[in-house]
Design a protein around this motif. Structure first.
Motif, PDB file in Angstrom:
ATOM      1  N   VAL A  98       0.880  -1.174   0.000  1.00  0.00           N
ATOM      2  CA  VAL A  98       0.000   0.000   0.000  1.00  0.00           C
ATOM      3  C   VAL A  98       0.913   1.218   0.000  1.00  0.00           C
ATOM      4  O   VAL A  98       1.691   1.411   0.936  1.00  0.00           O
ATOM      5  N   ASP A  99       0.809   2.024  -1.042  1.00  0.00           N
ATOM      6  CA  ASP A  99       1.747   3.121  -1.265  1.00  0.00           C
ATOM      7  C   ASP A  99       3.147   2.520  -1.244  1.00  0.00           C
ATOM      8  O   ASP A  99       3.436   1.637  -2.007  1.00  0.00           O
ATOM      9  N   SER A 100       4.012   2.958  -0.358  1.00  0.00           N
ATOM     10  CA  SER A 100       5.356   2.381  -0.299  1.00  0.00           C
ATOM     11  C   SER A 100       5.519   1.441   0.892  1.00  0.00           C
ATOM     12  O   SER A 100       6.627   1.014   1.202  1.00  0.00           O
ATOM     13  N   VAL A 101       4.428   1.103   1.548  1.00  0.00           N
ATOM     14  CA  VAL A 101       4.472   0.247   2.740  1.00  0.00           C
ATOM     15  C   VAL A 101       4.268  -1.203   2.331  1.00  0.00           C
ATOM     16  O   VAL A 101       3.309  -1.536   1.639  1.00  0.00           O
ATOM     17  N   SER A 102       5.197  -2.076   2.764  1.00  0.00           N
ATOM     18  CA  SER A 102       5.103  -3.479   2.376  1.00  0.00           C
ATOM     19  C   SER A 102       4.915  -4.420   3.568  1.00  0.00           C
ATOM     20  O   SER A 102       4.877  -5.633   3.397  1.00  0.00           O
ATOM     21  N   SER A 103       4.819  -3.849   4.778  1.00  0.00           N
ATOM     22  CA  SER A 103       4.600  -4.697   5.952  1.00  0.00           C
ATOM     23  C   SER A 103       3.778  -3.941   6.987  1.00  0.00           C
ATOM     24  O   SER A 103       3.646  -2.720   6.928  1.00  0.00           O
ATOM     25  N   ALA A 104       3.230  -4.702   7.915  1.00  0.00           N
ATOM     26  CA  ALA A 104       2.402  -4.130   8.977  1.00  0.00           C
ATOM     27  C   ALA A 104       2.874  -4.661  10.322  1.00  0.00           C
ATOM     28  O   ALA A 104       3.347  -5.795  10.426  1.00  0.00           O
ATOM     29  N   VAL A 105       2.724  -3.825  11.340  1.00  0.00           N
ATOM     30  CA  VAL A 105       2.967  -4.247  12.712  1.00  0.00           C
ATOM     31  C   VAL A 105       1.598  -4.500  13.329  1.00  0.00           C
ATOM     32  O   VAL A 105       0.732  -3.628  13.319  1.00  0.00           O
ATOM     33  N   VAL A 122      -6.840  -5.544  18.985  1.00  0.00           N
ATOM     34  CA  VAL A 122      -5.851  -5.646  17.909  1.00  0.00           C
ATOM     35  C   VAL A 122      -5.737  -4.290  17.234  1.00  0.00           C
ATOM     36  O   VAL A 122      -6.742  -3.669  16.881  1.00  0.00           O
ATOM     37  N   SER A 123      -4.504  -3.820  17.070  1.00  0.00           N
ATOM     38  CA  SER A 123      -4.234  -2.564  16.368  1.00  0.00           C
ATOM     39  C   SER A 123      -3.203  -2.834  15.280  1.00  0.00           C
ATOM     40  O   SER A 123      -2.345  -3.697  15.433  1.00  0.00           O
ATOM     41  N   TYR A 124      -3.304  -2.090  14.196  1.00  0.00           N
ATOM     42  CA  TYR A 124      -2.402  -2.256  13.058  1.00  0.00           C
ATOM     43  C   TYR A 124      -1.660  -0.953  12.803  1.00  0.00           C
ATOM     44  O   TYR A 124      -2.255   0.127  12.806  1.00  0.00           O
ATOM     45  N   PHE A 125      -0.350  -1.068  12.557  1.00  0.00           N
ATOM     46  CA  PHE A 125       0.503   0.089  12.320  1.00  0.00           C
ATOM     47  C   PHE A 125       1.447  -0.193  11.159  1.00  0.00           C
ATOM     48  O   PHE A 125       1.735  -1.347  10.847  1.00  0.00           O
ATOM     49  N   THR A 126       1.964   0.883  10.567  1.00  0.00           N
ATOM     50  CA  THR A 126       3.064   0.736   9.616  1.00  0.00           C
ATOM     51  C   THR A 126       4.332   0.548  10.446  1.00  0.00           C
ATOM     52  O   THR A 126       4.332   0.809  11.651  1.00  0.00           O
ATOM     53  N   PRO A 127       5.433   0.130   9.847  1.00  0.00           N
ATOM     54  CA  PRO A 127       6.684   0.020  10.600  1.00  0.00           C
ATOM     55  C   PRO A 127       7.157   1.362  11.179  1.00  0.00           C
ATOM     56  O   PRO A 127       7.973   1.387  12.092  1.00  0.00           O
ATOM     57  N   GLU A 128       6.613   2.464  10.672  1.00  0.00           N
ATOM     58  CA  GLU A 128       6.950   3.793  11.206  1.00  0.00           C
ATOM     59  C   GLU A 128       5.948   4.234  12.276  1.00  0.00           C
ATOM     60  O   GLU A 128       5.922   5.379  12.680  1.00  0.00           O
ATOM     61  N   TRP A 129       5.096   3.315  12.712  1.00  0.00           N
ATOM     62  CA  TRP A 129       4.114   3.524  13.775  1.00  0.00           C
ATOM     63  C   TRP A 129       2.989   4.492  13.410  1.00  0.00           C
ATOM     64  O   TRP A 129       2.437   5.172  14.259  1.00  0.00           O
ATOM     65  N   LYS A 130       2.637   4.523  12.133  1.00  0.00           N
ATOM     66  CA  LYS A 130       1.426   5.248  11.726  1.00  0.00           C
ATOM     67  C   LYS A 130       0.281   4.254  11.767  1.00  0.00           C
ATOM     68  O   LYS A 130       0.389   3.148  11.222  1.00  0.00           O
ATOM     69  N   LYS A 131      -0.815   4.624  12.404  1.00  0.00           N
ATOM     70  CA  LYS A 131      -1.950   3.715  12.559  1.00  0.00           C
ATOM     71  C   LYS A 131      -2.667   3.516  11.230  1.00  0.00           C
ATOM     72  O   LYS A 131      -2.897   4.464  10.500  1.00  0.00           O
ATOM     73  N   TRP A 132      -2.976   2.251  10.914  1.00  0.00           N
ATOM     74  CA  TRP A 132      -3.780   1.941   9.745  1.00  0.00           C
ATOM     75  C   TRP A 132      -5.205   2.376  10.049  1.00  0.00           C
ATOM     76  O   TRP A 132      -5.708   2.171  11.154  1.00  0.00           O
ATOM     77  N   SER A 133      -5.886   2.922   9.059  1.00  0.00           N
ATOM     78  CA  SER A 133      -7.274   3.337   9.272  1.00  0.00           C
ATOM     79  C   SER A 133      -8.206   2.134   9.353  1.00  0.00           C
ATOM     80  O   SER A 133      -9.279   2.204   9.921  1.00  0.00           O
ATOM     81  N   GLY A 134      -7.810   1.032   8.809  1.00  0.00           N
ATOM     82  CA  GLY A 134      -8.601  -0.207   8.857  1.00  0.00           C
ATOM     83  C   GLY A 134      -7.646  -1.371   9.009  1.00  0.00           C
ATOM     84  O   GLY A 134      -6.569  -1.232   9.582  1.00  0.00           O
ATOM     85  N   VAL A 135      -8.030  -2.497   8.483  1.00  0.00           N
ATOM     86  CA  VAL A 135      -7.163  -3.672   8.508  1.00  0.00           C
ATOM     87  C   VAL A 135      -6.309  -3.658   7.250  1.00  0.00           C
ATOM     88  O   VAL A 135      -6.833  -3.533   6.142  1.00  0.00           O
ATOM     89  N   PRO A 136      -4.990  -3.775   7.392  1.00  0.00           N
ATOM     90  CA  PRO A 136      -4.133  -3.793   6.198  1.00  0.00           C
ATOM     91  C   PRO A 136      -4.357  -5.071   5.395  1.00  0.00           C
ATOM     92  O   PRO A 136      -4.921  -6.041   5.904  1.00  0.00           O
ATOM     93  N   PRO A 137      -3.917  -5.080   4.133  1.00  0.00           N
ATOM     94  CA  PRO A 137      -4.116  -6.273   3.299  1.00  0.00           C
ATOM     95  C   PRO A 137      -3.204  -7.426   3.729  1.00  0.00           C
ATOM     96  O   PRO A 137      -2.069  -7.540   3.294  1.00  0.00           O
TER      97      PRO A 137
END
Length: 165
Positions: A98-105, A122-137
């Protein structure tokens, strides 16, 4: 036995988070204090140093209690914050970037009581700790692994309660 099976499933499913060789330990070091207010930055670094030295990873947290990192691998970790809270972090590759993000925390916080019920968030974040608005793919198998982890956290607490008596 359940713990071993779940660990193997996660190791198989999580794999390498991306071609960047991200590891959960590096992401954990950068975790904002607001997401884990129990621990100071030094606590987080001490956990990693203790485990690297084959020592028990136990620290005095900000509330004056004891927290312990009970598991650390390249793509997951588990911390017993206290007797009522356990936090698990998993680094999972996305099924489609998604955009340039290839993994989720994936952060699973399990709130445990002395009853037979626990509750997880359960919470989902990018590796830079930005919260996903929903569930990542995530793949179906990764989502099943998350559900297994949620169930295991509750069953583990039940097992501890039963073994007390």
């Amino acid at each position: 036995m359940r713990k071993i099976i779940v660990a193997i499933l996660f190791a198989f499913m999580v794999g390498q988070a991306s071609g960047q060789n991200l590891e959960i330990r590096d992401i954990f070091k950068q975790m904002p204090d607001s997401l884990m207010p129990y621990l100071t930055q030094n606590n987080k670094l001490d956990f990693l140093d203790f485990l690297d030295s084959n020592m028990k990873a136990e620290v005095k947290n900000r509330l004056g209690g004891t927290s312990e990192m009970t598991r650390l691998s390249a793509d997951s970790l588990s911390i017993k914050m206290n007797n009522s809270l356990r936090t698990d972090l998993f680094l999972m590759p996305l099924s489609a970037p998604v955009d340039s993000v290839s993994s989720a925390v994936v952060m699973i916080e399990t709130f445990l009581t002395d009853s037979i019920h626990g509750q997880s968030r359960v919470s989902y974040f990018t590796p830079e700790w930005k919260k996903w608005s929903g569930v990542p793919p995530l793949s179906d198998m990764q989502q099943k692994c998350i559900q297994i982890s949620l169930l295991q956290n509750i069953l583990k607490k039940d097992e501890e309660i039963v073994n007390k008596y």
